[in-house]
Design an enzyme around this catalytic site. Structure first.
Site, PDB file in Angstrom:
ATOM      1  N   CYS A 229      44.056  40.148  51.714  1.00 48.44           N
ATOM      2  CA  CYS A 229      45.397  40.150  51.132  1.00 48.44           C
ATOM      3  C   CYS A 229      46.431  40.100  52.256  1.00 48.44           C
ATOM      4  O   CYS A 229      46.085  40.205  53.426  1.00 48.44           O
ATOM      5  CB  CYS A 229      45.610  41.388  50.267  1.00 48.44           C
TER       6      CYS A 229
ATOM      7  N   HIS B 100      41.549  48.940  51.140  1.00 46.03           N
ATOM      8  CA  HIS B 100      40.757  47.724  50.977  1.00 46.03           C
ATOM      9  C   HIS B 100      39.577  47.748  51.946  1.00 46.03           C
ATOM     10  O   HIS B 100      39.587  48.484  52.940  1.00 46.03           O
ATOM     11  CB  HIS B 100      41.638  46.502  51.244  1.00 46.03           C
TER      12      HIS B 100
ATOM     13  N   GLU C 167      38.569  45.739  54.252  1.00 42.10           N
ATOM     14  CA  GLU C 167      38.865  45.440  55.656  1.00 42.10           C
ATOM     15  C   GLU C 167      39.441  46.668  56.359  1.00 42.10           C
ATOM     16  O   GLU C 167      39.084  46.968  57.498  1.00 42.10           O
ATOM     17  CB  GLU C 167      39.885  44.295  55.757  1.00 42.10           C
TER      18      GLU C 167
ATOM     19  N   CYS D  96      46.126  43.101  54.626  1.00 41.43           N
ATOM     20  CA  CYS D  96      44.955  43.112  55.508  1.00 41.43           C
ATOM     21  C   CYS D  96      45.028  41.968  56.515  1.00 41.43           C
ATOM     22  O   CYS D  96      44.684  42.143  57.686  1.00 41.43           O
ATOM     23  CB  CYS D  96      43.675  42.998  54.691  1.00 41.43           C
TER      24      CYS D  96
END
Lengths: 161, 329
Positions: free
Chosen positions: A82, A50, A52, A85
Site C-alpha cells: 500500500c 501490515h 511488510e 508500506c
C-alpha cells in the site's frame, strides 16, 4: 521466485484463517528468509500493522545493522504494497520488491499512486508473480464480511430500517 | 488586490479572536484564479420573445455537450450553439440558416469557461466570459474565508497543538503528536518521533500504535461478527447497559481512530499520511509544513479520490513554535 511466492501465499492463508486480510510477506537476504510475517490488523486493532511493516519490525529487532540489511534485501509480498508500506520500503532504500496481484484500493506502486518518484532511490519492482492465486485469496476474504469494519456509510434509499 | 483582501480579512479576525484560524488544505482547483477556456459557436436570435421556441429546436440540432453542462445556454439574445471542435464554421452556419428560422444568419466564435467554477470568486470571474450554473458549497466557502471554526474551537485547536509541542519538547524530539476525541475532548494518545530506534516509528505511527493498544486493553473482547452479537455481549456483561439503545456496533466499541482528530507539529510524510487514512482519522491539524510533507508540500494525499477514506487537513497552528522544534534537532 515462484517458490518464495508460494511460501508467502501459505502465510497469507494463515492470515485468512485468523480472519485477517490475507497478505503474506517475506524478506530475503542472499536467498535466505530473514523475516516472515502476515497481516494482523484485526487482531492488533491497528490498521497500520501490515505484513511488510511487521517484517521490518522483526528485522530491526534481530539485526543491529538493519540499515545496511535493508539496502540488500528482496521483499516478496502477495499483494502490491500500500502507499504507506511502499513509502516506508523506499525510504529504507530496499532494492527489490516482488509482488503478486495489484491493489486497486491502496496500491503504492502505481495502482492508486506511484510513490517511488517522491524518494531519491531506485527500486526494481516485479509484479504479477502468481497473481491469480494471490487475488483469489483476497476475493475469498472480501466475499465474507470484515467483522471489524463499521456498517457501510452508503445511504440506502427508500429503506426504513 | 490580494493584499487588500488579506488585510480586510485580518481586521475581521481581530474582532473575532486574536488567534489565527487554522487554514484548510484543499484541492488546488479551489484556489486557482485562472479560468480555463474553450471555444464555442454563438448564434443570435432575431427576437428575444421567441427564444423559447428556438430552444426546443436547438436541443435537437445542437444538443448541449456534456462537457459544457455547467454553462447557461442563453446570454441576452446570444445563444450557445456547440463546441468549435468537431464542426466547421460553414457547416454550423448552414444549419442555422436552413433549420433555425428564428436565428439571424450569422454566427461567431466565443471563449467560454471549459470547467465548472468551484467557488464564488471563480464563479464571478467565469461569468465575465459566459454565464455559468453554480451552487456554492457552504463548507468550502467557509474554508476559503477562514470562517469555519468558532472562537472556542480555534482556542481548542491551539491548546491541543501546544500539547503536541510540549510532548515533543519533553522528549527532546523534533515532532510531537496528540490524538483527541473531539466528542468528549479526551486525549486519546500522545507520542513523539523515535525513528532512530526503528525507521517506522515516526511520531504519528507511534500514536496510532498507542491508540490500538488502549483499545485492546479497554475492550479486550474482539468486536463480534455482527450487530446482534454485540448487543448480546453487552447484556451479559452488564444488565444496566441493556436499556441503552444500541443501533450500531460502533456506538459501543471504537473502530480504529474513527472520529478522532490528530494534532501534529509538522506536516506528515507519505507513510504517516497514509497510515492515518488506514486508521480513519477525522481531521488532521499540523503546525508547519515539511520538505517531505504529503498533505501540502509534495502531494495532497488526503484528496486522492480513489482512496476509501478522506480526512480534512488544516495547517498553520502555532507555526513559529513548530518550526523552532525542527531546528532543535
Amino acid at each position: 521466485m515462484e517458490e518464495s511466492m508460494k511460501y508467502c501465499l501459505e502465510l497469507a492463508k494463515k492470515a485468512l484463517m485468523l480472519g485477517e486480510v490475507p497478505v503474506g510477506c517475506i524478506f530475503l537476504l542472499d536467498n535466505k528468509i530473514i523475516a516472515e510475517s502476515k497481516n494482523n490488523v484485526n487482531d492488533t486493532r491497528n490498521a497500520t500493522r501490515h505484513a511488510e511493516r511487521n517484517c521490518i519490525d522483526l528485522i530491526v529487532e534481530k539485526f543491529k545493522n538493519w540499515k545496511e540489511i535493508f539496502e540488500k534485501v528482496t521483499v516478496i509480498v502477495t499483494v502490491e504494497p500500500c502507499i504507506m508500506c511502499a513509502s516506508l520500503l523506499h525510504s529504507l532504500n530496499v532494492p527489490r520488491i516482488v509482488y503478486g496481484c495489484s491493489n486497486d484500493r491502496f496500491g503504492g506502486c502505481g495502482s492508486v499512486m506511484n510513490v517511488l518518484p517522491y524518494y531519491d532511490t531506485t527500486c526494481d519492482i516485479v509484479k504479477g508473480i502468481l497473481k491469480d492465486d494471490c487475488m483469489l485469496l483476497l476475493q475469498t476474504f472480501y466475499k465474507s464480511i470484515n467483522p471489524n469494519a463499521p456498517s457501510s456509510k452508503v445511504k440506502t434509499r427508500n429503506k426504513k430500517l | 488586490m490580494n493584499a487588500n483582501f488579506n488585510q480586510s480579512n485580518k481586521k475581521l479576525k481581530t474582532t473575532r479572536t486574536s488567534l489565527r484560524a487554522p487554514i484548510a488544505v484543499l484541492d488546488d482547483e479551489y484556489y486557482s484564479s485562472i479560468i480555463a477556456l474553450t471555444e464555442v459557436y454563438v448564434g443570435k436570435v432575431k427576437n428575444k420573445i421567441n427564444i423559447r421556441d428556438s430552444l426546443q429546436e436547438l436541443k435537437i440540432l445542437f444538443p448541449m455537450p456534456y462537457s459544457l453542462s455547467h454553462l447557461k445556454r442563453v446570454r441576452g439574445n446570444e445563444i450557445l450553439l456547440t463546441l468549435v471542435e468537431g464542426i466547421t464554421k460553414e457547416d454550423c452556419l448552414n444549419i442555422v440558416k436552413t433549420k433555425l428560422p428564428g436565428f439571424e444568419p450569422v454566427i461567431s466564435s466565443c471563449n467560454v469557461p471549459s470547467q465548472s467554477p468551484k467557488t464564488k470568486s471563480q464563479h464571478k470571474e467565469a461569468n465575465l466570459y459566459w454565464p455559468c450554473n453554480f451552487h456554492p458549497c457552504q463548507m468550502i466557502e467557509k474554508f476559503i474565508c477562514d470562517d469555519f471554526f468558532t472562537n472556542d474551537e480555534i482556542e481548542k485547536h491551539y491548546e491541543y497543538m501546544r500539547l503536541a509541542i510540549n510532548t515533543a519538547k519533553e522528549n527532546d524530539s523534533h515532532v510531537g503528536v496528540v490524538i483527541i476525541n473531539p466528542k468528549d475532548n479526551v486525549l486519546v494518545a500522545k507520542s513523539f518521533d523515535q525513528r532512530y530506534k526503528n525507521p517506522s516509528k515516526h511520531a504519528i505511527m507511534m500514536a496510532l500504535e498507542s491508540v490500538s493498544e488502549t483499545q485492546r486493553i479497554l475492550y479486550p473482547h474482539r468486536q463480534s461478527e455482527n450487530t446482534s452479537n454485540v448487543t448480546e455481549k453487552v447484556k451479559i456483561d452488564n444488565c444496566e447497559i441493556n436499556n441503552i439503545s444500541l443501533k450500531k456496533p460502533e456506538d459501543v466499541l471504537p473502530y480504529l481512530c474513527t472520529g478522532y482528530d490528530v494534532y501534529v507539529t509538522r506536516e506528515p510524510c507519505i507513510m504517516c499520511a497514509m497510515a492515518m487514512i488506514h486508521s480513519r482519522v477525522r481531521r488532521v491539524f499540523f503546525g508547519c509544513t515539511s520538505k517531505n510533507g504529503a498533505i501540502k508540500t509534495k502531494c495532497k494525499l488526503h484528496l486522492l479520490r480513489q482512496l476509501n477514506h478522506h480526512y480534512l487537513a488544516f495547517e498553520n497552528i502555532l507555526f513559529e513554535e513548530c518550526i523552532l522544534l525542527e531546528k532543535y534537532s
